[in-house]
Design a protein around this motif. Structure first.
Motif, PDB file in Angstrom:
ATOM      1  N   GLY A   1       0.809  -1.212   0.000  1.00 13.53           N
ATOM      2  CA  GLY A   1       0.000   0.000   0.000  1.00 13.53           C
ATOM      3  C   GLY A   1       0.841   1.260   0.000  1.00 13.53           C
ATOM      4  N   LYS A   2       0.395   2.262  -0.763  1.00 12.32           N
ATOM      5  CA  LYS A   2       1.110   3.537  -0.820  1.00 12.32           C
ATOM      6  C   LYS A   2       0.644   4.454   0.302  1.00 12.32           C
ATOM      7  CE  LYS A   2       2.024   4.004  -5.756  1.00 12.32           C
ATOM      8  NZ  LYS A   2       1.732   4.806  -6.949  1.00 12.32           N
ATOM      9  N   THR A   3       1.557   5.277   0.785  1.00 14.31           N
ATOM     10  CA  THR A   3       1.189   6.293   1.768  1.00 14.31           C
ATOM     11  C   THR A   3       0.803   7.572   1.016  1.00 14.31           C
ATOM     12  OG1 THR A   3       3.458   7.106   1.899  1.00 14.31           O
ATOM     13  CG2 THR A   3       2.827   5.362   3.457  1.00 14.31           C
ATOM     14  N   HIS A   4       0.324   8.546   1.760  1.00  9.33           N
ATOM     15  CA  HIS A   4      -0.073   9.821   1.163  1.00  9.33           C
ATOM     16  C   HIS A   4       1.121  10.487   0.464  1.00  9.33           C
ATOM     17  CE1 HIS A   4      -2.398  13.421   0.588  1.00  9.33           C
ATOM     18  NE2 HIS A   4      -1.479  14.146   1.218  1.00  9.33           N
ATOM     19  N   GLU A   5       2.305  10.390   1.094  1.00 11.74           N
ATOM     20  CA  GLU A   5       3.508  11.002   0.528  1.00 11.74           C
ATOM     21  C   GLU A   5       3.905  10.322  -0.779  1.00 11.74           C
ATOM     22  OE1 GLU A   5       3.393   9.981   3.800  1.00 11.74           O
ATOM     23  OE2 GLU A   5       3.029  11.986   4.591  1.00 11.74           O
ATOM     24  N   ASP A   6       3.758   9.008  -0.840  1.00 16.48           N
ATOM     25  CA  ASP A   6       4.074   8.271  -2.067  1.00 16.48           C
ATOM     26  C   ASP A   6       3.195   8.738  -3.213  1.00 16.48           C
ATOM     27  OD1 ASP A   6       5.968   6.766  -0.728  1.00 16.48           O
ATOM     28  OD2 ASP A   6       4.610   5.070  -0.388  1.00 16.48           O
ATOM     29  N   ARG A   7       1.911   8.922  -2.939  1.00 14.99           N
ATOM     30  CA  ARG A   7       0.975   9.364  -3.982  1.00 14.99           C
ATOM     31  C   ARG A   7       1.344  10.766  -4.467  1.00 14.99           C
ATOM     32  NH1 ARG A   7      -3.269   7.314  -0.418  1.00 14.99           N
ATOM     33  NH2 ARG A   7      -3.567   5.154  -0.997  1.00 14.99           N
ATOM     34  N   ARG A   8       1.679  11.644  -3.532  1.00 16.91           N
ATOM     35  CA  ARG A   8       2.055  13.013  -3.904  1.00 16.91           C
ATOM     36  C   ARG A   8       3.316  12.996  -4.754  1.00 16.91           C
ATOM     37  NH1 ARG A   8       0.910  17.450   0.607  1.00 16.91           N
ATOM     38  NH2 ARG A   8       1.935  18.610  -1.031  1.00 16.91           N
ATOM     39  N   HIS A   9       4.266  12.130  -4.419  1.00 12.66           N
ATOM     40  CA  HIS A   9       5.509  12.003  -5.185  1.00 12.66           C
ATOM     41  C   HIS A   9       5.211  11.532  -6.610  1.00 12.66           C
ATOM     42  CE1 HIS A   9       9.723  11.336  -5.994  1.00 12.66           C
ATOM     43  NE2 HIS A   9       9.453  10.093  -6.361  1.00 12.66           N
ATOM     44  N   ASP A  10       4.315  10.553  -6.761  1.00 14.93           N
ATOM     45  CA  ASP A  10       3.947  10.048  -8.080  1.00 14.93           C
ATOM     46  C   ASP A  10       3.294  11.137  -8.928  1.00 14.93           C
ATOM     47  OD1 ASP A  10       4.938   7.590  -7.444  1.00 14.93           O
ATOM     48  OD2 ASP A  10       2.973   6.626  -7.160  1.00 14.93           O
ATOM     49  N   ILE A  11       2.419  11.916  -8.323  1.00 19.86           N
ATOM     50  CA  ILE A  11       1.746  13.004  -9.041  1.00 19.86           C
ATOM     51  C   ILE A  11       2.763  14.041  -9.499  1.00 19.86           C
ATOM     52  CG2 ILE A  11       0.136  14.933  -8.775  1.00 19.86           C
ATOM     53  CD1 ILE A  11      -1.486  13.056  -6.885  1.00 19.86           C
ATOM     54  N   LYS A  12       3.706  14.367  -8.623  1.00 21.01           N
ATOM     55  CA  LYS A  12       4.744  15.340  -8.963  1.00 21.01           C
ATOM     56  C   LYS A  12       5.598  14.842 -10.124  1.00 21.01           C
ATOM     57  CE  LYS A  12       7.982  18.356  -6.584  1.00 21.01           C
ATOM     58  NZ  LYS A  12       8.613  18.683  -5.311  1.00 21.01           N
ATOM     59  N   GLU A  13       5.983  13.562 -10.097  1.00 21.31           N
ATOM     60  CA  GLU A  13       6.756  12.974 -11.198  1.00 21.31           C
ATOM     61  C   GLU A  13       5.990  13.032 -12.511  1.00 21.31           C
ATOM     62  OE1 GLU A  13       8.032   8.981 -10.557  1.00 21.31           O
ATOM     63  OE2 GLU A  13       9.427   9.532  -8.967  1.00 21.31           O
ATOM     64  N   ARG A  14       4.702  12.696 -12.464  1.00 20.03           N
ATOM     65  CA  ARG A  14       3.864  12.697 -13.659  1.00 20.03           C
ATOM     66  C   ARG A  14       3.779  14.103 -14.260  1.00 20.03           C
ATOM     67  NH1 ARG A  14      -1.681  11.530 -12.080  1.00 20.03           N
ATOM     68  NH2 ARG A  14      -0.603  10.100 -10.716  1.00 20.03           N
ATOM     69  N   GLU A  15       3.580  15.113 -13.409  1.00 20.03           N
ATOM     70  CA  GLU A  15       3.482  16.487 -13.897  1.00 20.03           C
ATOM     71  C   GLU A  15       4.802  16.964 -14.480  1.00 20.03           C
ATOM     72  OE1 GLU A  15       2.016  18.789 -10.640  1.00 20.03           O
ATOM     73  OE2 GLU A  15      -0.018  17.997 -10.846  1.00 20.03           O
ATOM     74  N   THR A  16       5.919  16.596 -13.860  1.00 15.26           N
ATOM     75  CA  THR A  16       7.232  16.972 -14.373  1.00 15.26           C
ATOM     76  C   THR A  16       7.473  16.353 -15.743  1.00 15.26           C
ATOM     77  OG1 THR A  16       8.063  17.055 -12.111  1.00 15.26           O
ATOM     78  CG2 THR A  16       9.703  16.965 -13.860  1.00 15.26           C
ATOM     79  N   LYS A  17       7.125  15.088 -15.883  1.00 16.18           N
ATOM     80  CA  LYS A  17       7.291  14.400 -17.167  1.00 16.18           C
ATOM     81  C   LYS A  17       6.416  15.056 -18.244  1.00 16.18           C
ATOM     82  CE  LYS A  17       7.079   9.813 -19.251  1.00 16.18           C
ATOM     83  NZ  LYS A  17       6.165  10.034 -20.357  1.00 16.18           N
ATOM     84  N   ARG A  18       5.196  15.406 -17.892  1.00 16.78           N
ATOM     85  CA  ARG A  18       4.278  16.049 -18.830  1.00 16.78           C
ATOM     86  C   ARG A  18       4.841  17.393 -19.296  1.00 16.78           C
ATOM     87  NH1 ARG A  18      -1.079  16.097 -16.124  1.00 16.78           N
ATOM     88  NH2 ARG A  18      -0.926  13.861 -16.428  1.00 16.78           N
ATOM     89  N   GLU A  19       5.399  18.170 -18.365  1.00 14.65           N
ATOM     90  CA  GLU A  19       5.984  19.466 -18.719  1.00 14.65           C
ATOM     91  C   GLU A  19       7.200  19.298 -19.629  1.00 14.65           C
ATOM     92  OE1 GLU A  19       6.805  21.684 -15.171  1.00 14.65           O
ATOM     93  OE2 GLU A  19       4.707  21.617 -14.527  1.00 14.65           O
ATOM     94  N   MET A  20       8.028  18.279 -19.360  1.00 18.32           N
ATOM     95  CA  MET A  20       9.188  18.029 -20.224  1.00 18.32           C
ATOM     96  C   MET A  20       8.752  17.634 -21.619  1.00 18.32           C
ATOM     97  SD  MET A  20      12.012  16.271 -17.630  1.00 18.32           S
ATOM     98  CE  MET A  20      11.825  14.730 -18.411  1.00 18.32           C
ATOM     99  N   ASP A  21       7.719  16.810 -21.725  1.00 19.22           N
ATOM    100  CA  ASP A  21       7.205  16.411 -23.045  1.00 19.22           C
ATOM    101  C   ASP A  21       6.687  17.618 -23.817  1.00 19.22           C
ATOM    102  OD1 ASP A  21       7.858  13.793 -22.558  1.00 19.22           O
ATOM    103  OD2 ASP A  21       5.826  13.169 -22.012  1.00 19.22           O
ATOM    104  N   ARG A  22       5.987  18.523 -23.122  1.00 25.07           N
ATOM    105  CA  ARG A  22       5.479  19.745 -23.781  1.00 25.07           C
ATOM    106  C   ARG A  22       6.628  20.617 -24.272  1.00 25.07           C
ATOM    107  NH1 ARG A  22       1.144  21.124 -19.189  1.00 25.07           N
ATOM    108  NH2 ARG A  22      -0.482  19.680 -19.827  1.00 25.07           N
ATOM    109  N   ALA A  23       7.654  20.749 -23.451  1.00 25.76           N
ATOM    110  CA  ALA A  23       8.809  21.561 -23.851  1.00 25.76           C
ATOM    111  C   ALA A  23       9.503  20.952 -25.065  1.00 25.76           C
ATOM    112  CB  ALA A  23       9.777  21.676 -22.683  1.00 25.76           C
ATOM    113  N   MET A  24       9.617  19.630 -25.110  1.00 24.13           N
ATOM    114  CA  MET A  24      10.255  18.965 -26.248  1.00 24.13           C
ATOM    115  C   MET A  24       9.438  19.159 -27.532  1.00 24.13           C
ATOM    116  SD  MET A  24      13.069  17.745 -25.219  1.00 24.13           S
ATOM    117  CE  MET A  24      13.582  16.473 -26.334  1.00 24.13           C
ATOM    118  N   ARG A  25       8.115  19.148 -27.417  1.00 23.26           N
ATOM    119  CA  ARG A  25       7.251  19.329 -28.594  1.00 23.26           C
ATOM    120  C   ARG A  25       7.338  20.748 -29.136  1.00 23.26           C
ATOM    121  NH1 ARG A  25       2.167  17.729 -26.227  1.00 23.26           N
ATOM    122  NH2 ARG A  25       2.948  15.988 -25.033  1.00 23.26           N
TER     123      ARG A  25
END
Length: 162
Positions: free
Chosen positions: A136-160
């Motif tokens: 099971g994930k803790t609250h902090e783990d979920r927040r970390h995953d969301i942050k990683e996802r948003e960072t990856k999305r921003e990098m993809d937008r910058a590359m495009r």
């Protein structure tokens, strides 16, 4: 489907038809290991699965004695079965090798893991389920995953943009 490198999932292989996917499981749990298992089903359950009537949202697997059972997996009723129909959320026996059952049962009992079904699919005409040995994930783990996802999305937008 074994616990190794990154696989593209069961839908990437030829002759595989995905029926249901448990997307919430990857949000709520960290998947440490994966395993493919067969299911012991009745005829009306197979017919329902071929129509795509299944839901894995609250499903989990538990060891009972020397066997592993899939519980709370909702396989809907098959209309044409009438009298010979099945109960939608009955426990279904998972078909695994003895060594796999023993190894996962020990981890569940000792280390606090859960066995969660990730994907339900047909492979070469046989119903299979991809199980995950999850923690099971803790609250902090979920927040970390969301942050990683948003960072990856921003990098993809910058590359495009370039």
């Amino acid at each position: 489907m074994t616990s190794g490198g990154k696989s593209k999932g069961p839908g990437a292989e030829a002759g595989v038809k995905v029926i249901a996917e448990n997307r919430r499981a990857r949000f709520d749990y960290t998947v440490d290991e994966k395993l493919e298992a067969g299911l012991e089903l009745t005829g009306s359950e197979v017919k329902s699965l071929r129509e795509g009537i299944a839901n894995l949202s609250d499903a989990y697997a538990l060891p009972k004695g020397s066997e592993l059972f899939l519980l709370n997996a909702n396989i809907g009723s098959y209309k044409a079965a009438s009298v010979f129909d099945h109960l939608p959320t009955r426990g279904r026996k998972l078909l695994l090798h003895r060594t796999e059952i023993d190894r996962w049962t020990a981890k569940v009992r000792e280390r606090g893991y859960s066995i969660i079904p990730l994907v339900l699919y047909f492979k070469k005409g046989r119903a299979k389920v991809e199980l995950g040995l999850c923690r099971g994930k803790t609250h902090e783990d979920r927040r970390h995953d969301i942050k990683e996802r948003e960072t990856k999305r921003e990098m993809d937008r910058a590359m495009r943009r370039r």
